[in-house]
Write a protein that holds these residues in place. Structure first.
Motif, mmCIF file in Angstrom:
data_model
loop_
_atom_site.group_PDB
_atom_site.id
_atom_site.type_symbol
_atom_site.label_atom_id
_atom_site.label_comp_id
_atom_site.label_asym_id
_atom_site.label_seq_id
_atom_site.Cartn_x
_atom_site.Cartn_y
_atom_site.Cartn_z
ATOM 1 N N CYS A 137 -41.374 20.818 -10.463
ATOM 2 C CA CYS A 137 -41.853 19.736 -11.331
ATOM 3 C C CYS A 137 -41.291 19.954 -12.731
ATOM 4 N N GLY A 138 -41.179 18.887 -13.491
ATOM 5 C CA GLY A 138 -40.867 19.031 -14.900
ATOM 6 C C GLY A 138 -42.064 19.601 -15.638
ATOM 7 N N GLU A 139 -41.793 20.388 -16.679
ATOM 8 C CA GLU A 139 -42.905 20.993 -17.414
ATOM 9 C C GLU A 139 -43.793 19.931 -18.042
ATOM 10 N N GLN A 140 -43.190 18.896 -18.614
ATOM 11 C CA GLN A 140 -43.953 17.808 -19.195
ATOM 12 C C GLN A 140 -43.052 16.592 -19.315
ATOM 13 N N SER A 141 -43.675 15.424 -19.428
ATOM 14 C CA SER A 141 -42.915 14.180 -19.532
ATOM 15 C C SER A 141 -42.676 13.838 -20.989
ATOM 16 N N SER A 142 -41.725 12.962 -21.223
ATOM 17 C CA SER A 142 -41.361 12.601 -22.579
ATOM 18 C C SER A 142 -42.301 11.569 -23.184
ATOM 19 N N ASP A 143 -43.223 10.989 -22.386
ATOM 20 C CA ASP A 143 -44.131 9.990 -22.948
ATOM 21 C C ASP A 143 -45.451 10.615 -23.377
ATOM 22 N N TRP A 144 -46.235 11.160 -22.428
ATOM 23 C CA TRP A 144 -47.535 11.715 -22.808
ATOM 24 C C TRP A 144 -47.494 13.219 -23.000
ATOM 25 N N ALA A 145 -46.552 13.916 -22.354
ATOM 26 C CA ALA A 145 -46.341 15.352 -22.567
ATOM 27 C C ALA A 145 -47.625 16.158 -22.372
ATOM 28 N N SER A 146 -48.432 15.789 -21.371
ATOM 29 C CA SER A 146 -49.676 16.528 -21.141
ATOM 30 C C SER A 146 -49.434 17.846 -20.419
ATOM 31 N N GLY A 147 -48.368 17.928 -19.620
ATOM 32 C CA GLY A 147 -48.108 19.148 -18.873
ATOM 33 C C GLY A 147 -49.187 19.475 -17.872
ATOM 34 N N THR A 148 -49.858 18.459 -17.343
ATOM 35 C CA THR A 148 -51.017 18.669 -16.476
ATOM 36 C C THR A 148 -50.693 18.503 -15.004
ATOM 37 N N VAL A 149 -49.771 17.605 -14.657
ATOM 38 C CA VAL A 149 -49.552 17.254 -13.255
ATOM 39 C C VAL A 149 -49.100 18.459 -12.437
ATOM 40 N N LEU B 89 -43.030 25.631 -9.312
ATOM 41 C CA LEU B 89 -42.398 25.932 -10.582
ATOM 42 C C LEU B 89 -42.351 24.677 -11.440
ATOM 43 N N THR B 90 -42.788 24.798 -12.690
ATOM 44 C CA THR B 90 -42.590 23.710 -13.651
ATOM 45 C C THR B 90 -41.453 24.112 -14.572
ATOM 46 N N VAL B 91 -40.478 23.232 -14.714
ATOM 47 C CA VAL B 91 -39.193 23.551 -15.319
ATOM 48 C C VAL B 91 -39.110 22.962 -16.720
ATOM 49 N N HIS B 92 -38.619 23.766 -17.655
ATOM 50 C CA HIS B 92 -38.340 23.276 -19.007
ATOM 51 C C HIS B 92 -36.967 22.618 -19.024
ATOM 52 N N GLU B 93 -36.785 21.669 -19.922
ATOM 53 C CA GLU B 93 -35.549 20.895 -19.943
ATOM 54 C C GLU B 93 -34.341 21.681 -20.437
#
Length: 292
Positions: free
Chosen positions: A118-130, A182-186
């Motif tokens: 998964c991506g670490e966080q999205s560019s819109d809400w950037a919650s990093g929760t999913v 794994l959550t991945v940083h950009e």
């Protein structure tokens, strides 16, 4: 080796505009694209598959019809199968509900994937929760903020050497074996550019759409959202530093400092020599300045 990658369509940061009067985001200006961290997660999954020489990559997203573009990008990059989850009520779902829907879909297969990216966080809400919530629903160990990934074979089993980013610039190195999320940083890698034939083939592909409410595990994992958006506003501009010239200087020198932004009195020196001489000079400089 079965690898699943969770993707999201997110607005390009440069296209986001907040109305200064109403304080609301102008969604009509959005330019939707594949989330940057998710693209790096997909690239990491594809590289791992190529390194092992076997396996499959399954790309999954939850979103309306226009979010199929990110799945077609994933297919063009090299994903083996793609699927979209959607229900009209999903437009109001928060990260916990989205994670529950993704977990229910992955549980619908006979067995869970060996690896989930998964991506670490999205560019819109950037919650990093999913990502972390998905690992909790599936009962999998997780490693977040991955900025380095190496794969090795150890006695016929896959061993992952992971570097993750911590606060204040610290790094942590871990060893992991599948199954793991794994959550991945950009900054992990540079996603590849698909070829034109791959793009054309992806445009002709048929995308499977599944209703998450029809999945048997979704109702069991559903939780009430705990996040409430109070206000959205543009960030405050950063203050600009105004250099104050030294009052002991002459008027001419003070004007020069103002024009150069206070950099006229800074000096730099180039040191050349052998590694031993450079190390000795560096230690002398640090001692003179009181660093050591």
């Amino acid at each position: 080796m079965r690898i699943a990658v969770c993707l999201k369509q997110a607005p390009d940061c440069s296209s986001v505009y907040v109305d200064p009067i109403s304080g609301e985001v102008d969604t009509e200006r959005f330019v939707q694209t594949l989330n940057a961290a998710d693209a790096c997660a997909l690239e990491a999954a594809l590289r791992l598959k190529e390194q092992l020489g076997a396996g499959s990559v399954f790309a999954l997203t939850l979103g309306p019809g226009e979010s199929e573009e990110v799945l077609r990008v994933a297919l063009a990059m090299g994903a083996d199968t793609i699927e979209r989850l959607w229900h009209p009520s999903a437009a109001d779902w928060g990260p916990l509900t989205i994670a529950a829907a993704l977990a229910a879909r992955l549980r619908a297969d006979p067995s869970l994937p060996d690896l989930i990216f998964c991506g670490e966080q999205s560019s819109d809400w950037a919650s990093g929760t999913v990502g972390p919530a998905l690992a909790a629903y599936l009962g999998l160990p997780q490693i977040t903020g991955v900025i380095g990934l190496e794969a090795h074979q150890d006695s016929g089993q896959l061993l992952l050497r992971v570097t993750r980013r911590l606060e204040r610039g610290y790094r942590e190195r871990l060893l992991a074996r599948p199954p793991v999320l794994l959550t991945v940083h950009e900054t992990l890698n540079e996603p590849r550019y698909p070829s034109l034939p791959a793009h054309l083939a992806a445009l002709r592909a048929t995308i499977t759409v599944r209703d998450p409410l029809s999945l048997p595990q979704f109702a069991a994992d559903f939780e009430a959202e705990e996040t409430t958006i109070v206000e959205v506003r543009t960030p405050r501009p950063r203050p600009h530093r105004l250099p104050i010239p030294d009052s002991q200087l002459s008027p001419f020198e003070r004007i020069g400092e103002i024009i150069t932004g206070g950099t006229s009195r800074r000096q730099a020196r180039l040191v050349e020599g052998s590694p031993e001489e450079l190390a000795h000079e560096l230690m002398r400089f640090l001692k003179e300045r009181g660093f050591v």
